[in-house]
Every structure is written in C-alpha cells, then in structure tokens.
Design a protein around this motif. Structure first.
Motif, mmCIF file in Angstrom:
data_model
loop_
_atom_site.group_PDB
_atom_site.id
_atom_site.type_symbol
_atom_site.label_atom_id
_atom_site.label_comp_id
_atom_site.label_asym_id
_atom_site.label_seq_id
_atom_site.Cartn_x
_atom_site.Cartn_y
_atom_site.Cartn_z
ATOM 1 N N ASP A 129 3.635 -0.835 11.691
ATOM 2 C CA ASP A 129 3.908 -2.230 12.628
ATOM 3 C C ASP A 129 3.248 -1.835 13.978
ATOM 4 N N ARG A 130 4.444 -1.154 14.694
ATOM 5 C CA ARG A 130 3.762 -1.491 16.314
ATOM 6 C C ARG A 130 2.179 -0.840 16.796
ATOM 7 N N GLY A 131 2.499 0.019 15.967
ATOM 8 C CA GLY A 131 1.082 0.874 16.475
ATOM 9 C C GLY A 131 0.300 -0.214 16.230
ATOM 10 N N SER A 132 0.108 -0.463 14.412
ATOM 11 C CA SER A 132 -0.688 -1.355 13.918
ATOM 12 C C SER A 132 -1.071 -2.488 15.245
ATOM 13 N N LEU A 133 -0.009 -2.878 16.086
ATOM 14 C CA LEU A 133 -0.362 -4.122 17.067
ATOM 15 C C LEU A 133 -0.969 -3.534 18.032
ATOM 16 N N ALA A 134 -0.916 -2.410 18.795
ATOM 17 C CA ALA A 134 -2.203 -1.903 19.349
ATOM 18 C C ALA A 134 -3.193 -1.932 18.848
ATOM 19 N N TYR A 135 -3.628 -1.209 17.915
ATOM 20 C CA TYR A 135 -4.373 -0.877 17.459
ATOM 21 C C TYR A 135 -5.861 -2.240 17.250
ATOM 22 N N TYR A 136 -5.219 -3.274 16.992
ATOM 23 C CA TYR A 136 -5.480 -4.449 16.879
ATOM 24 C C TYR A 136 -5.863 -5.031 17.719
ATOM 25 N N GLY A 137 -4.838 -4.804 19.191
ATOM 26 C CA GLY A 137 -5.364 -5.246 20.650
ATOM 27 C C GLY A 137 -6.719 -4.137 20.964
ATOM 28 N N LEU A 138 -7.000 -3.347 20.462
ATOM 29 C CA LEU A 138 -8.242 -2.564 20.751
ATOM 30 C C LEU A 138 -9.166 -3.036 19.979
ATOM 31 N N LEU A 139 -8.670 -3.289 19.354
ATOM 32 C CA LEU A 139 -10.355 -3.496 18.449
ATOM 33 C C LEU A 139 -10.500 -5.151 18.577
ATOM 34 N N VAL A 140 -9.728 -6.021 19.062
ATOM 35 C CA VAL A 140 -10.171 -7.308 19.498
ATOM 36 C C VAL A 140 -10.604 -7.427 20.641
ATOM 37 N N ASP A 199 0.993 -0.860 0.006
ATOM 38 C CA ASP A 199 -0.010 0.208 -0.232
ATOM 39 C C ASP A 199 0.430 0.846 0.321
ATOM 40 N N GLY A 200 1.928 1.191 0.462
ATOM 41 C CA GLY A 200 2.784 2.064 0.716
ATOM 42 C C GLY A 200 2.963 3.104 -0.166
ATOM 43 N N GLU A 201 4.130 1.254 -1.077
ATOM 44 C CA GLU A 201 4.466 1.799 -2.438
ATOM 45 C C GLU A 201 3.982 2.267 -3.045
ATOM 46 N N ARG A 202 1.911 2.547 -3.187
ATOM 47 C CA ARG A 202 1.681 2.819 -4.475
ATOM 48 C C ARG A 202 0.422 3.849 -3.441
ATOM 49 N N ARG A 203 0.850 4.479 -2.653
ATOM 50 C CA ARG A 203 1.288 5.418 -1.945
ATOM 51 C C ARG A 203 -0.663 5.615 -1.579
ATOM 52 N N VAL A 204 -0.887 4.462 -1.492
ATOM 53 C CA VAL A 204 -2.504 4.499 -0.665
ATOM 54 C C VAL A 204 -3.071 4.904 0.992
ATOM 55 N N LYS A 205 -3.718 4.630 1.624
ATOM 56 C CA LYS A 205 -3.487 5.518 2.716
ATOM 57 C C LYS A 205 -4.374 4.733 3.302
ATOM 58 N N THR A 206 -3.907 4.303 3.915
ATOM 59 C CA THR A 206 -4.582 3.396 5.001
ATOM 60 C C THR A 206 -4.499 3.408 6.713
ATOM 61 N N VAL A 207 -4.801 2.767 7.772
ATOM 62 C CA VAL A 207 -4.995 3.328 8.833
ATOM 63 C C VAL A 207 -3.740 2.521 9.743
#
Length: 315
Positions: free
Chosen positions: A216-227, A202-210
């Motif tokens: 990576d580390r922030g996504s782990l924390a976010y996933y924990g919050l969501l689960v 996604d980053g290589e093609r300039r597509v923005k996602t949360v």
C-alpha cells in the motif's frame, strides 16, 4: 406508489459497456499525439482518412483487450463487485463465453485492419503493429506476472504514437516514442490505480501485480511518480536539450501548456492520500476512472501544444 421497473439494457449497451469506453482515451490520445507530431514536426501531409482508420483500429484492439481482461479477471475470481467502471461480465449482462468470443472477433478485425493500413503505408508499421497486437493478445498473461504496467506502457503509449507517426509519414522515428513517455506514464497510472484497489483480492488468488509487490505505501509513492512525473518529464524535454545539447530535439515551449493539468493531478493525489478515509465513498474505488479522465486532459493539452507550435510557425 410503486417504484418504476428498471428496463434491461439494450444489446448495444451491453456490448458497449463490455468494451469499457471510459478507458479508450488511454489508447486514442497517443494516436492523436503521434499524428500531430507527424504533421508538425515530421512534415507529413495530414491524411484525415488514415488518421481515422488508425484511430478506429486502435479502439477496436483496445476494446478486445478490455474484454479479454474482464473474462480473465472474472474466471479467476478477481472481479466480482460491480463498480461504475465495471464491464458487462461482472454486471451479469453477458456471459464470460460471449465476451471471450467478442474479444476474439475484435482482435481478428483489428489485426486485419492493421495489416491493411501497414500494406498501404509501409513496412515499419508491420513491426510496430505486430508487436502491439501480440502484447494485447497476451496481456492477461503479462498482467498476472506483474508485467501489465509494461504492457500498457508499450501498447497504449509508445507503440500507439509511433504507429500513428508511421501511418502519416511512412517511416519510423524515435521522436514520437520518446515524447510520448510522459503520456504513457499516465496510462500506467490508470492500471496501477485499479491494481492498487485490488491488492487484497489479487493476493488471495496469487496474481502478481506491481501494486501487490509494492504494497500500500509503496503504491502511493509509485502513483505519485506516475501522476506528477509526466509534467516533470515534459519540462525536462523542453529544457535539457537546450542547455546540454545532444541528439534529442527539444520539445517546443508550447508544451508548457501541460502545466494546466497540475491542479487535476493534485486532486488525484489527494484522493490517493485519503484512500482510507475518502471524502466520497467511491473516491478510491473509481480512482482508475478519474485517472483516465486526467490522462485525457493531459493528452489533449499535449496535442494542443503540438498544433499551437505549428500555428506559430505559420505565423
């Protein structure tokens, strides 16, 4: 001895895979939950016909959104590797143009069906359903601007439950909207697991996602919050109104059933933590599919909690 020749998939299987049925619980569980709430809490007389009609309409619209998303990802070069949860375009079973046409046809059919239900049940559904269809149609644009999480939170969570409530009761209420927030967080978790896996492409093609914005580390924390957040929110909805009072109706004690989903949430968390060194090669690759299965379990437990509350009242 020669290996058996693999037969090409049937036309039906190609289009079924294009619709990605493994993801349907994300949109159907709020419909089931909202319907149960309408009957048990809202006092509506259950209409099986309207329930099935709304459920099928949601599946049609969800499938259309899935197809459109696959076409977008393929054309942008975001989705090239085949996984167990891939659609038909990436597999080479259907062309992107065929799937785009199929998505348009399904959006049209779903919109017509939704309008028919709204005409039959009441005006409130026009607003809720119209917003939901608009979000679905523009999902690919929202997804590329880090708004995909918000889109699925609305479409496959709050709006689905609110619409199901209206279908059965004929009126709008904030109760199914609020009580569906825990389930809607798990729908975000499904999308986030997908986007987390695809941060690099996604980053290589300039597509923005949360996920891309968090890293990576922030996504782990976010996933924990969501689960884990859904169970915590349900406990809050059970206890806080009873202690503090206020306008929000407390969730019935039967919602403690969702605690049964915690072991599965812990397993998902383990797969996320071990993403760099998974126990099985596809553990992180198909984390989105595993999260969808967890969402189904949580949704069924939530619906069962409502039904159990109704049965206890009758007793």
């Amino acid at each position: 001895m020669s290996e058996p020749i693999a037969l090409p998939p049937s036309t039906f299987k190609k289009w079924l895979v294009a619709a990605r049925p493994w993801s349907w619980p994300a949109s159907t569980m709020p419909v089931v939950f909202g319907t149960a709430l309408a009957v048990v809490v809202g006092g509506a007389r259950f209409s099986p016909l309207l329930f099935l009609w709304a459920l099928v309409t949601m599946v049609v619209l969800h499938s259309a959104a899935n197809m459109l998303s696959d076409v977008f990802d393929f054309r942008r070069g975001l989705d090239r590797d085949v996984t167990p949860v891939s659609g038909a375009v990436v597999r080479g079973w259907l062309t992107d143009r065929q799937v785009a046409s199929g998505a348009a046809a399904l959006f049209g059919a779903g919109a017509v069906s939704g309008l028919a239900i709204a005409a039959f049940t009441g005006r409130a559904l026009f607003a809720v359903g119209g917003l939901g269809i608009a979000v679905g149609v523009f999902y690919t644009l929202l997804k590329a601007r880090a708004l995909g999480d918000l889109a699925v939170f609305l479409d496959f969570g709050l709006l689905g439950a609110a619409g199901a409530w209206i279908v059965q009761t004929g009126r709008f209420s904030w109760l199914p909207v609020v009580w569906t927030v825990p389930m809607a967080l798990l729908v975000i978790a499904i999308l986030h697991a997908n986007n987390w896996r695809d941060i690099g492409s996604d980053g290589e093609r300039r597509v923005k996602t949360v996920a891309g914005l968090l890293g990576d580390r922030g996504s782990l924390a976010y996933y924990g919050l969501l689960v884990f957040g859904p169970v915590l929110l349900d406990l809050l909805f059970i206890g806080l109104p009873r202690v503090a009072g206020g306008p929000l109706r407390p969730m019935p004690w039967t919602f403690l059933l969702v605690l049964l989903s915690l072991p599965n949430a812990l397993r998902l968390w383990g797969r996320a933590v071990r993403r760099a060194t998974p126990r099985r090669p596809l553990d992180f690759v198909i984390l989105d599919g595993a999260t969808a299965s967890h969402n189904l379990v949580f949704g069924l437990l939530s619906a069962a909690a409502v039904v159990l509350e109704g049965l206890l009242r009758l007793g």
